[in-house]
Enzyme design. Structure first.
Site, PDB file in Angstrom:
ATOM      1  CE1 TYR A  72      89.198  41.951   3.356  1.00 17.46           C
ATOM      2  CE2 TYR A  72      89.612  41.573   5.684  1.00 17.46           C
ATOM      3  CZ  TYR A  72      89.531  42.431   4.609  1.00 17.46           C
ATOM      4  OH  TYR A  72      89.774  43.770   4.786  1.00 17.46           O
TER       5      TYR A  72
ATOM      6  CG  HIS B  40      88.762  45.241  -4.011  1.00 13.96           C
ATOM      7  ND1 HIS B  40      89.930  45.527  -3.355  1.00 13.96           N
ATOM      8  CD2 HIS B  40      88.674  46.108  -5.040  1.00 13.96           C
ATOM      9  CE1 HIS B  40      90.523  46.537  -3.966  1.00 13.96           C
ATOM     10  NE2 HIS B  40      89.788  46.904  -4.994  1.00 13.96           N
TER      11      HIS B  40
END
EC number: 4.2.1.10
Length: 148
Positions: free
Chosen positions: A23, A101
């Site tokens: 991430y 995302h």
């Protein structure tokens, strides 16, 4: 000037420390600040909300119908793969939205390959880390300019 809404789903409050190899190292506060600045530079406002609770996101989507929101940007996170209620809320308010995302869900575990939102989204941007948010905002700004 358009009013934009950015929603972040569960666990995104942990950005910067949770699985940075997946991430990235940017915190949610850093991402939000950069996006608010960019929206303002383009003459728009951007409200940001993160919640680990699905009902909070649903209620904020409902409120968007009444508060002048022109476009929703949403990273539903884990709710992507489970939430019919987010889908129904987004469809119910009739506002365009972009699904975002950080990672590319299609390169990850099979259970992450299905989205309850993608087929109704104006667009989907994924796999570019924190830049996914920036790219989504740029696409929304371009759409607003084109449609004005």
């Amino acid at each position: 000037m358009a009013h934009l809404l950015l929603l972040h789903g569960p666990n995104l409050n942990l950005l910067g420390t949770r699985e940075p190899e997946v991430y990235g190292r940017n915190t949610l506060a850093q991402i939000d600040a950069a996006l608010v600045d960019r929206a303002q530079a383009a003459g728009h406002t951007l409200d940001c909300l993160q919640s680990n609770a699905e009902h909070v996101l649903v209620e904020r989507i409902h409120a968007a119908r009444e508060d002048g929101t022109a476009f929703i940007l949403i990273n539903p996170a884990a709710f992507t793969h489970t939430s019919v209620s987010l889908r129904d809320a987004l469809l119910g308010v009739g506002l365009p939205f972009v699904e975002i995302h950080l990672s590319n869900p299609h390169t990850r575990e099979p259970f992450r390959h299905h989205s309850y939102l993608s087929d109704k989204a104006a667009g989907v941007i994924c796999g570019f880390g924190a830049d996914s948010y920036r790219l989504a905002l740029e696409a929304v700004i371009a759409r607003l300019e084109r449609d004005s």
